[in-house]
Motif scaffolding. Structure first.
Motif, PDB file in Angstrom:
ATOM      1  N   ASN A  92      -9.137  -6.290 -11.452  1.00  0.00           N
ATOM      2  CA  ASN A  92      -8.551  -5.000 -11.132  1.00  0.00           C
ATOM      3  C   ASN A  92      -7.043  -5.205 -10.969  1.00  0.00           C
ATOM      4  O   ASN A  92      -6.556  -6.339 -10.982  1.00  0.00           O
ATOM      5  N   TYR A  94      -5.090  -4.934  -8.445  1.00  0.00           N
ATOM      6  CA  TYR A  94      -4.690  -5.703  -7.281  1.00  0.00           C
ATOM      7  C   TYR A  94      -4.837  -7.206  -7.526  1.00  0.00           C
ATOM      8  O   TYR A  94      -4.013  -7.999  -7.060  1.00  0.00           O
ATOM      9  N   SER A  98      -1.864  -9.835  -7.204  1.00  0.00           N
ATOM     10  CA  SER A  98      -2.024 -10.978  -6.310  1.00  0.00           C
ATOM     11  C   SER A  98      -1.767 -12.287  -7.050  1.00  0.00           C
ATOM     12  O   SER A  98      -1.108 -13.190  -6.523  1.00  0.00           O
ATOM     13  N   ASP A 118      -8.496 -10.944  -2.356  1.00  0.00           N
ATOM     14  CA  ASP A 118      -7.649  -9.757  -2.453  1.00  0.00           C
ATOM     15  C   ASP A 118      -8.299  -8.677  -3.316  1.00  0.00           C
ATOM     16  O   ASP A 118      -8.221  -7.489  -2.995  1.00  0.00           O
ATOM     17  N   GLY A 119      -8.925  -9.088  -4.405  1.00  0.00           N
ATOM     18  CA  GLY A 119      -9.601  -8.123  -5.263  1.00  0.00           C
ATOM     19  C   GLY A 119     -10.723  -7.409  -4.541  1.00  0.00           C
ATOM     20  O   GLY A 119     -10.881  -6.190  -4.654  1.00  0.00           O
ATOM     21  N   LYS A 120     -11.509  -8.156  -3.770  1.00  0.00           N
ATOM     22  CA  LYS A 120     -12.597  -7.546  -2.992  1.00  0.00           C
ATOM     23  C   LYS A 120     -12.052  -6.629  -1.914  1.00  0.00           C
ATOM     24  O   LYS A 120     -12.590  -5.542  -1.674  1.00  0.00           O
ATOM     25  N   ARG A 121     -10.988  -7.056  -1.257  1.00  0.00           N
ATOM     26  CA  ARG A 121     -10.397  -6.266  -0.176  1.00  0.00           C
ATOM     27  C   ARG A 121      -9.853  -4.929  -0.693  1.00  0.00           C
ATOM     28  O   ARG A 121      -9.785  -3.943   0.039  1.00  0.00           O
ATOM     29  N   ALA A 122      -9.474  -4.876  -1.959  1.00  0.00           N
ATOM     30  CA  ALA A 122      -8.913  -3.663  -2.539  1.00  0.00           C
ATOM     31  C   ALA A 122      -9.992  -2.645  -2.923  1.00  0.00           C
ATOM     32  O   ALA A 122      -9.659  -1.509  -3.261  1.00  0.00           O
ATOM     33  N   ILE A 123     -11.260  -3.040  -2.859  1.00  0.00           N
ATOM     34  CA  ILE A 123     -12.344  -2.124  -3.205  1.00  0.00           C
ATOM     35  C   ILE A 123     -12.925  -1.552  -1.922  1.00  0.00           C
ATOM     36  O   ILE A 123     -13.592  -2.252  -1.168  1.00  0.00           O
ATOM     37  N   ALA A 126     -12.209   5.009   0.107  1.00  0.00           N
ATOM     38  CA  ALA A 126     -10.981   5.522   0.709  1.00  0.00           C
ATOM     39  C   ALA A 126     -11.286   6.641   1.705  1.00  0.00           C
ATOM     40  O   ALA A 126     -10.660   6.718   2.769  1.00  0.00           O
TER      41      ALA A 126
END
Length: 135
Positions: A92, A94, A98, A118-123, A126
């Motif tokens: 993704n 992010y 990163s 970081d990729g997991k944290r961005a999912i 919202a």
């Protein structure tokens, strides 16, 4: 500097790289490869090996692919098993950002862990996140 290669079905990866560079500026040793309907695994393998030669890095390469089990992932795994390369799935924007922001600060293995986290944290959901902050 660790090289970063994004490999996806269609132009998705190229757009991720273009957008990331719109945000960070032009980047060295960053490229995207597109798997199109007229390509087979052999075509991608040839393109990937040429790209690795064109983007040499003593620190290795991080390859970000779109999905586990797809042609980009399988080809990258098979062709780089004896090289200093990490292959991460589920790319993704992010993750691309990163990798750009951290590739000069850490070794390849640490970068792979950081980009994955970081990729997991961005999912996130919202809406759920917003509702939690409002309550």
């Amino acid at each position: 500097m660790i090289s970063v290669i994004v490999i996806t079905h269609g132009q998705f990866g190229q757009e991720l790289v273009r957008t990331a560079q719109d945000l960070t500026g032009r980047q060295e040793n960053l490229t995207a490869l597109a798997v199109t309907s007229d390509m087979g695994p052999g075509d991608l393998a040839t393109l990937l090996m040429a790209t690795l030669e064109k983007l040499p890095s003593q620190k290795g390469a991080l390859i970000l692919v779109d999905m586990l089990g797809g042609t980009p992932c399988n080809t990258a795994l098979l062709k780089t098993k004896d090289r200093p390369v990490e292959v991460l799935t589920g790319v993704n924007l992010y993750m691309v950002l990163s990798s750009i922001n951290n590739r000069e600060k850490m070794d390849l293995k640490a970068l792979a862990v950081k980009v994955t986290e970081d990729g997991k944290r961005a999912i996130v959901s919202a809406k759920d996140l917003l509702m939690k902050k409002l309550s």
